[in-house]
Each structure stands twice: as C-alpha cells, then as structure tokens.
Design an enzyme around this catalytic site. Structure first.
Site, PDB file in Angstrom:
ATOM      1  N   ASP A 170     -59.149 -63.129 -31.820  1.00 20.76           N
ATOM      2  CA  ASP A 170     -59.713 -62.817 -30.761  1.00 20.76           C
ATOM      3  C   ASP A 170     -61.214 -62.990 -30.923  1.00 20.76           C
ATOM      4  O   ASP A 170     -61.716 -64.239 -30.779  1.00 20.76           O
ATOM      5  CB  ASP A 170     -59.754 -61.322 -30.635  1.00 20.76           C
ATOM      6  CG  ASP A 170     -59.613 -60.887 -28.946  1.00 20.76           C
ATOM      7  OD1 ASP A 170     -60.240 -61.660 -28.187  1.00 20.76           O
ATOM      8  OD2 ASP A 170     -59.802 -59.795 -28.860  1.00 20.76           O
ATOM      9  N   ASN A 171     -62.302 -62.090 -31.070  1.00 28.20           N
ATOM     10  CA  ASN A 171     -63.574 -62.383 -31.160  1.00 28.20           C
ATOM     11  C   ASN A 171     -64.226 -62.157 -32.591  1.00 28.20           C
ATOM     12  O   ASN A 171     -63.734 -61.561 -33.446  1.00 28.20           O
ATOM     13  CB  ASN A 171     -64.411 -61.207 -30.136  1.00 28.20           C
ATOM     14  CG  ASN A 171     -63.816 -61.190 -28.771  1.00 28.20           C
ATOM     15  OD1 ASN A 171     -62.652 -60.704 -28.395  1.00 28.20           O
ATOM     16  ND2 ASN A 171     -64.552 -61.742 -27.919  1.00 28.20           N
ATOM     17  N   GLU A 223     -55.415 -54.198 -21.490  1.00 25.20           N
ATOM     18  CA  GLU A 223     -56.319 -53.741 -22.813  1.00 25.20           C
ATOM     19  C   GLU A 223     -57.036 -52.591 -22.543  1.00 25.20           C
ATOM     20  O   GLU A 223     -58.048 -52.236 -22.048  1.00 25.20           O
ATOM     21  CB  GLU A 223     -57.303 -55.015 -23.221  1.00 25.20           C
ATOM     22  CG  GLU A 223     -58.062 -54.822 -24.339  1.00 25.20           C
ATOM     23  CD  GLU A 223     -58.967 -56.049 -24.431  1.00 25.20           C
ATOM     24  OE1 GLU A 223     -59.756 -56.034 -25.492  1.00 25.20           O
ATOM     25  OE2 GLU A 223     -59.192 -56.729 -23.724  1.00 25.20           O
TER      26      GLU A 223
END
Length: 457
Positions: free
Chosen positions: A333-334, A237
């Site tokens: 994801d978030n 990432e």
C-alpha cells in the site's frame, strides 16, 4: 552484456517442496533445468558461496556456479497494491489527525504543486526500494486527480510511464489510475482513454467514498467492458459495517462476465460486520470470482481511530476470505506518506505484519502467507511467466533462511535479486546460524569476556 550461465546447488524452493534441496541450471536468461538433489547437500567443489563480491559474483568463463547452502530461492515477491507516486511525500504532505479522511484531503490539495520530476523521483525511489527487497512485479494505483485539472492528472501518468520505461529491465510495473468518484463525464472518459493509449493497464478507484457508490461502480464496469481492461478497486476501507460496496462490485462482476478480472482491496468493513452479514458478503465475493488484497500495515495504522479501549485491528477478515477460497494477497500500500508514515517496500515485513494482524502463526498459516506474497498476487496480476521451472525467466530472490518458519520469525535483511540470469542487487549482511563462537566466560561473574554489567556500561 549477455546473461551468464547459472549453476546453483543446495537450493531450497519452498513454493515447490520445502523438504528437498534442488539443483538449478540456467542459460540465456531462462531456467533450463530444475531438479531435486539426492538426499542431503551435494558436494560443491569450486562453487562460490554468498555473499557475492560487490553484488556481482566472480565467474569462470560464462558460467557462475553458486552454492546456496540450503538458502531459499523464490521466483520473486509480487506486490499487488502500492502507491508508488505517493511514496515519500510525508515531508510535504502531513496528516496531523492520522485519519484516512485527512490524508485524502491533504494529498488532493497538494497534488497540483508536484512537478513531474518530483513524481518521477518518488516512483523511481519506491520501485527500486521494493526491488532491493526482492519484489519483481508491482501493481501501482495512480493518483488521477481530474478534479484538479486534466494537466495535473496526466502529469502523474506521464511521470509513471517514463519511470516504467526506465526500469523495464529490472522490475515490471502495472499502473491503474484511480478514477475520481462523482466525476462521471465524457471528459473523464477521454482522459482515461488517453491514458490507455499511453500504456496504462487497468481501472482503479475508491467508489466507497462516493455519495453515489453504486452509480460510480456501474460506470467503472461499463468503461472496463468498453476498453477491455481489468478492474482493481479500493473497497470499503471503513470501520462502518454499513459500507458494503463490495457486494455491488460482486454483482457487477457477474453481470459483465468479468470473473477473474476484478480485485477488491482493503475490505476493512468486513471485520466490522456481524458474522451473518460478513459471511453472506464473502460468499457473494467467492461466487463472483473476485480476488482480494489485504493491506495490513496501513489498515492497522489508519483504522479504529475513533475507538477507545479495545481498538479494532482494522484489517479485513483474512482467515475467512482464505477459507472461502478467495485468492487473497497481502501488499504494501503506502510508504512514508500521509496515509502511512512507515514502510519500506519490503513484502516480507508485510507478511509478518499480516501474521500478527490475522493470527497467522501456525506452520501451515505461514506457508499460506508466503503464497499471499508470491504465487497468489502473481495470478492476480496475470503473470504468465511466474515460477521456477524449465523455460521460465531466471528471475528470483535468494533469502537468508532455510525454512519458511525461520523466514517470518527472523525477516532476514539480506536479499540477492536475480533478473534473467543477472544478479542485479545483492545484500552482503549474512546472519550467523550455527557457527557462533562466544568468547570464553570471564572467570568471575560468568559472562562472556567483553560484556559489561548494565550498572557500569
């Protein structure tokens, strides 16, 4: 309460054959019959129509007969990568720079101050939000901050497993603890083993952040072999093309014979590499039988922070991974935390963002994106009961769309969620298709009555 018998007509099943309408029958929480209808819609005398009243249909005896009028039914979305424990923490954990580095630093510093109930509340809220948008299964990566102490790490584990037990009848959740990098010790393994005894499902981590990434990857695979668990790692990432830990993950996968049991997520650095290096890396992933997950919303937000002018998109090489035959899912994801201030747990929104980021707008591309939210992540999670077929659980989500193209163009807000033959959530805001009636145009000005001029409104 026992599940109702179901009889659904005029159903579109895009994962089977989008050109046909189907009739479905269910009993005892499972599908008993899934059959194509004759050409066109079938008469639906006596069948109920959406919206459902207060989320529950009236029914005659034990059978609910429902006319979907050509709307889609999917087996449910599958979110292959979430952080349920971090969700909705932005108010307490900020990120002024918007970078991944500050998010990691700030969240790590804040974790010791979170109570068990606070973590439970965030996990419950984010899981139920995803459920309301039609997600039936989630793989969540858990913070496992042993650097802050074993009690801190296990607090999150206990909170997560308590919520999973509470919600087990409405949504399935897998939990993968993120092993802290650079902490290869007997104490770490003992905490991980305790987590497995309690019910954790696999091993996660972000070894590309480690000063010794290959040593951490080696250790993770040794633990996975010892405990017989799958591996799901945040990988590369980064905007730096020199960050290439996924190549070592591929080598370890082959060495341990774990083909089909290892997933690599993010893979942003692939997009920063030159074509030759990226191609070699992707081939190594394919040869190793790796699965992959792209997180387009969060990577668009976090990556490219140092660029000026033409800013890199941040997402991985979606099309190239697909062309190499690598199983690729798209996930949330978030949600509203220091890593990503937006999001709501709606995988259909994530699919649309993937379409933007990956230039996936052609009809064939959109159907690929749909599989990236459904059947592909279901295989990554090892869901053996996924699909709409006789004998499988009567799970599903009804979407207010009649084609895949319309689904991603409109991202309809209404969802009706089915779990083992029970309607457990219903949105009631139906969109208007071809029945819109405008008021007669005003005699002067030529606009519909009641619409004001912008200058006088």
């Amino acid at each position: 309460m026992a599940p109702w018998n179901l009889h659904l007509v005029n159903v579109r099943l895009p994962l089977l054959d989008e050109s046909k309408l189907y009739e479905l029958k269910g009993a005892g929480g499972r599908w008993m019959s899934v059959k194509p209808q004759p050409e066109g819609t079938v008469p639906a005398a006596g069948a109920l129509k959406l919206p459902l009243l207060n989320g529950k249909p009236h029914h005659d005896g034990e059978t609910v007969r429902l006319d979907l009028e050509g709307r889609m039914l999917l087996p449910g979305f599958v979110d292959a990568h979430m952080h349920l424990d971090k969700a909705y923490s932005l108010a307490k954990v900020g990120n002024r720079s918007g970078t991944l580095e500050e998010a990691v630093r700030n969240y790590g510093a804040a974790v010791p101050g979170f109570s068990r109930e606070e973590i439970r509340s965030r996990i419950r809220r984010s899981a139920l939000a995803a459920l309301s948008y039609g997600t039936r299964s989630i793989r969540s990566h858990l913070d496992f901050n042993l650097k802050a102490g074993r009690e801190v790490a296990m607090r999150t584990v206990h909170a997560a497993l308590e919520v999973r037990e509470e919600l087990k009848n409405v949504i399935d959740i897998q939990f993968f603890p993120m092993l802290p990098y650079g902490l290869r010790s007997p104490g770490t393994e003992e905490a991980l083993a305790e987590g497995f005894r309690l019910g954790l499902d696999g091993i996660g981590g972000a070894p590309h952040l480690s000063p010794e990434p290959e040593a951490d990857i080696d250790w993770i695979f040794a633990l996975a072999e010892k405990y017989g668990r799958p591996v799901d790692l945040h990988a590369d990432e980064s905007d730096d093309p020199g960050v290439r830990t996924v190549a070592h993950i591929a080598r370890r996968t082959v060495a341990y014979g774990m083909q089909g049991k290892v997933t690599a997520d993010h893979l942003c650095a692939l997009s920063a590499m030159d074509e030759k290096t990226a191609g070699e890396t992707i081939r190594a992933m394919a040869d190793a039988g790796l699965s992959a997950v792209t997180l387009p919303a969060v990577n668009l937000y976090l990556q490219g922070r140092g660029d000026r002018g033409l800013v890199r998109r941040g997402t991985t090489r979606i099309r190239e991974l697909l062309e190499a035959g690598i199983p690729l899912a798209a996930a949330s994801d978030n949600i509203q935390d220091p890593f990503h201030p937006f999001g709501r747990g709606d995988l259909l929104q994530i699919g649309q963002i993937a379409g933007y980021a990956g230039h996936l707008g052609a009809p064939g591309d959109l159907r690929t994106v749909l599989r990236m939210l459904t059947s592909v992540p279901a295989a990554i999670l090892g869901l053996e009961d996924y699909g709409t077929a006789p004998g499988l659980p009567a799970h599903g989500v009804v979407l207010d769309a009649r084609s895949v193209d319309e689904l991603f163009a409109e991202v309809p807000p209404s969802r009706w969620v089915l779990r083992q033959g029970e309607w457990i959530h219903a949105s009631v805001q139906l969109r208007v298709w071809d029945t819109l009636q405008l008021a007669p145009a005003a005699q002067e000005g030529g606009r519909p009555a009641g619409v004001a001029d912008s200058e006088t409104a």
